[in-house]
Design a protein around this motif. Structure first.
Motif, PDB file in Angstrom:
ATOM      1  N   SER A 109     -15.255  29.431  53.806  1.00  0.00           N
ATOM      2  CA  SER A 109     -15.685  28.169  53.266  1.00  0.00           C
ATOM      3  C   SER A 109     -17.292  28.135  53.024  1.00  0.00           C
ATOM      4  O   SER A 109     -18.001  28.739  53.859  1.00  0.00           O
ATOM      5  CB  SER A 109     -15.396  27.122  54.114  1.00  0.00           C
ATOM      6  OG  SER A 109     -16.146  25.699  53.695  1.00  0.00           O
ATOM      7  N   GLN A 111     -18.684  25.391  52.038  1.00  0.00           N
ATOM      8  CA  GLN A 111     -18.962  23.982  52.064  1.00  0.00           C
ATOM      9  C   GLN A 111     -20.114  23.516  52.757  1.00  0.00           C
ATOM     10  O   GLN A 111     -21.057  22.512  52.498  1.00  0.00           O
ATOM     11  CB  GLN A 111     -17.894  22.969  52.330  1.00  0.00           C
ATOM     12  CG  GLN A 111     -17.673  22.766  53.663  1.00  0.00           C
ATOM     13  CD  GLN A 111     -16.218  21.709  54.076  1.00  0.00           C
ATOM     14  OE1 GLN A 111     -15.388  22.273  53.607  1.00  0.00           O
ATOM     15  NE2 GLN A 111     -16.377  20.721  54.657  1.00  0.00           N
ATOM     16  N   VAL A 117     -22.041  25.508  44.872  1.00  0.00           N
ATOM     17  CA  VAL A 117     -20.350  25.158  45.189  1.00  0.00           C
ATOM     18  C   VAL A 117     -19.705  25.009  43.935  1.00  0.00           C
ATOM     19  O   VAL A 117     -18.448  25.133  43.821  1.00  0.00           O
ATOM     20  CB  VAL A 117     -20.480  23.799  45.718  1.00  0.00           C
ATOM     21  CG1 VAL A 117     -20.592  22.368  44.928  1.00  0.00           C
ATOM     22  CG2 VAL A 117     -19.123  23.523  46.485  1.00  0.00           C
ATOM     23  N   LYS A 121     -17.163  29.444  45.028  1.00  0.00           N
ATOM     24  CA  LYS A 121     -16.012  29.361  45.725  1.00  0.00           C
ATOM     25  C   LYS A 121     -15.351  30.564  46.199  1.00  0.00           C
ATOM     26  O   LYS A 121     -15.319  31.598  45.341  1.00  0.00           O
ATOM     27  CB  LYS A 121     -15.294  28.298  45.179  1.00  0.00           C
ATOM     28  CG  LYS A 121     -14.180  28.786  44.268  1.00  0.00           C
ATOM     29  CD  LYS A 121     -12.995  28.048  43.785  1.00  0.00           C
ATOM     30  CE  LYS A 121     -11.855  27.704  44.825  1.00  0.00           C
ATOM     31  NZ  LYS A 121     -11.260  28.840  45.440  1.00  0.00           N
ATOM     32  N   GLY A 157     -15.541  24.381  47.536  1.00  0.00           N
ATOM     33  CA  GLY A 157     -16.032  25.249  48.032  1.00  0.00           C
ATOM     34  C   GLY A 157     -15.255  25.924  49.126  1.00  0.00           C
ATOM     35  O   GLY A 157     -15.820  26.812  49.984  1.00  0.00           O
ATOM     36  N   GLN A 161      -9.096  24.758  46.591  1.00  0.00           N
ATOM     37  CA  GLN A 161      -9.814  23.636  45.727  1.00  0.00           C
ATOM     38  C   GLN A 161      -9.247  23.085  44.826  1.00  0.00           C
ATOM     39  O   GLN A 161      -9.133  22.078  44.456  1.00  0.00           O
ATOM     40  CB  GLN A 161     -11.124  24.457  45.720  1.00  0.00           C
ATOM     41  CG  GLN A 161     -12.005  23.398  44.862  1.00  0.00           C
ATOM     42  CD  GLN A 161     -13.224  24.190  44.385  1.00  0.00           C
ATOM     43  OE1 GLN A 161     -14.212  24.865  45.011  1.00  0.00           O
ATOM     44  NE2 GLN A 161     -13.492  24.217  42.850  1.00  0.00           N
ATOM     45  N   SER A 190     -13.745  19.334  41.045  1.00  0.00           N
ATOM     46  CA  SER A 190     -12.987  20.613  40.903  1.00  0.00           C
ATOM     47  C   SER A 190     -12.543  20.836  39.394  1.00  0.00           C
ATOM     48  O   SER A 190     -12.906  21.927  38.675  1.00  0.00           O
ATOM     49  CB  SER A 190     -12.171  21.111  41.914  1.00  0.00           C
ATOM     50  OG  SER A 190     -11.334  22.173  41.658  1.00  0.00           O
TER      51      SER A 190
END
Ligand SMILES: O=C1C[C@@H](O)[C@H](O)[C@@H](O)C1=O
Ligand SMILES: [Co+2]
Length: 302
Positions: A109, A111, A117, A121, A157, A161, A190
């Motif tokens: 991840s 995030q 972001v 990803k 992220g 997703q 997203s």
């Protein structure tokens, strides 16, 4: 009448991803604000205390706990370690009378990092997908043992997703044990869309996060290649009714499908810029004045 409970996450006051911000907001302060804004409950934040202490504070304010986030590392560490940590998590959830265990696979991840972001990803290999899905089935069965529902949180992220990734996860996990948490904000950022996921997976959705998105801020963050943390600090997210998501068709779909469970307002912002109680009240006003009147259309359908 609906069986929907409205809550608000502590994330507007303090953020587990950046513990420094809002650190002055104590548990009492956050819970009292939530009670003043007239929500039924909240989710457990990283700074929340042991169950006994928390329960006392909740009882005093007649608040309930919906659930708590669990970062799984099934792919990185293997299912045995994940199961051990998850059992501890479920014990805590039982002790605070929660309904759901929010699970998000955090292997690879970005995030919590400073990576872009919108462009960086991670993706899982076919072999990793296989291990993740069978691992989640097992954790879902563990949650069931504790009379909890495992709800999977798709997240910017991470490896789960996009709509396509959520589809694949739903197809390859057991519908009896692995449910979906529908987060309006994450799927909108997203995929620029939020109804498709709701319509497609309505039968698996057992927990909901209402997070609004300021479209212009989102576009700006994307253009600048900001990280997830930089994006929310810049004001990409806000409470429902204050951004560009139309929650009316979302709520109508939930009502029409007979959704039962929590809808949690979740709007991470910088608490120094967005007064947490002010935004909690703003979200509640939108719920009361714009969404709850839609319950009448449900009565007329029945
Ligand atoms: O449900 C959530 C929990 C947070 O930790 C996360 O970063 C946030 O974006 C979210 O949707
Ligand atoms: Co969420």
């Amino acid at each position: 009448m609906t069986n929907i409970a409205w809550g608000i996450a502590p994330i507007g006051w303090r953020n587990d991803d950046i513990p420094e911000i809002g650190a002055e907001n104590t548990l009492s302060h956050v819970l009292s604000d939530i009670a003043v804004a007239d929500y039924a409950g909240t989710e457990v934040g990283g700074f929340f205390p042991e169950a006994e202490v928390l329960n006392k504070e909740l009882e005093l304010r007649k608040l309930r706990i919906a659930g708590k986030w669990f970062s799984s590392y099934i792919i990185r560490d293997g299912i045995e370690d994940a199961e051990k940590a998850f059992r501890k998590h479920c014990e805590y959830l039982n002790a605070v009378n929660a309904d759901v265990a929010v699970v998000s696979e955090q292997t690879y991840s970005i995030q919590g990092t400073d990576k872009n972001v919108f462009a960086e990803k991670p993706f899982f290999s076919d072999e990793e997908w296989g291990r993740l899905c069978s691992g989640l089935d097992l954790l879902g069965k563990v949650a069931h043992e504790y009379e909890l529902k495992l709800v999977y949180h798709h997240h910017m992220g991470t490896g789960i997703q996009t709509l396509e990734e959520v589809d694949r996860l739903m197809r390859n996990t057991d519908q009896n044990y692995v449910n979906l948490l529908y987060d309006t904000g994450h799927i909108y950022v997203s995929d620029d869309e939020y109804m498709h996921l709701l319509n497609k997976h309505i039968d698996r959705i057992k927990h909901v996060h209402f997070k609004d998105v300021r479209k212009d801020e989102k576009e700006e963050c994307k253009k600048e290649g900001k990280s997830f943390l930089q994006s929310f600090l810049a004001g990409m997210f806000t409470v429902p009714g204050d951004g560009n998501i139309d929650f009316i068709p979302v709520y109508k779909k939930l009502l029409a499908s007979g959704y039962e469970g929590w809808i949690i307002i979740e709007a991470e912002q910088d608490p120094n810029k967005a007064h947490p109680l002010e935004y909690a009240l703003k979200g509640k006003k939108y719920i009361d004045e714009t969404l709850l009147p839609l319950n009448k259309s449900l009565t007329s359908i029945q």
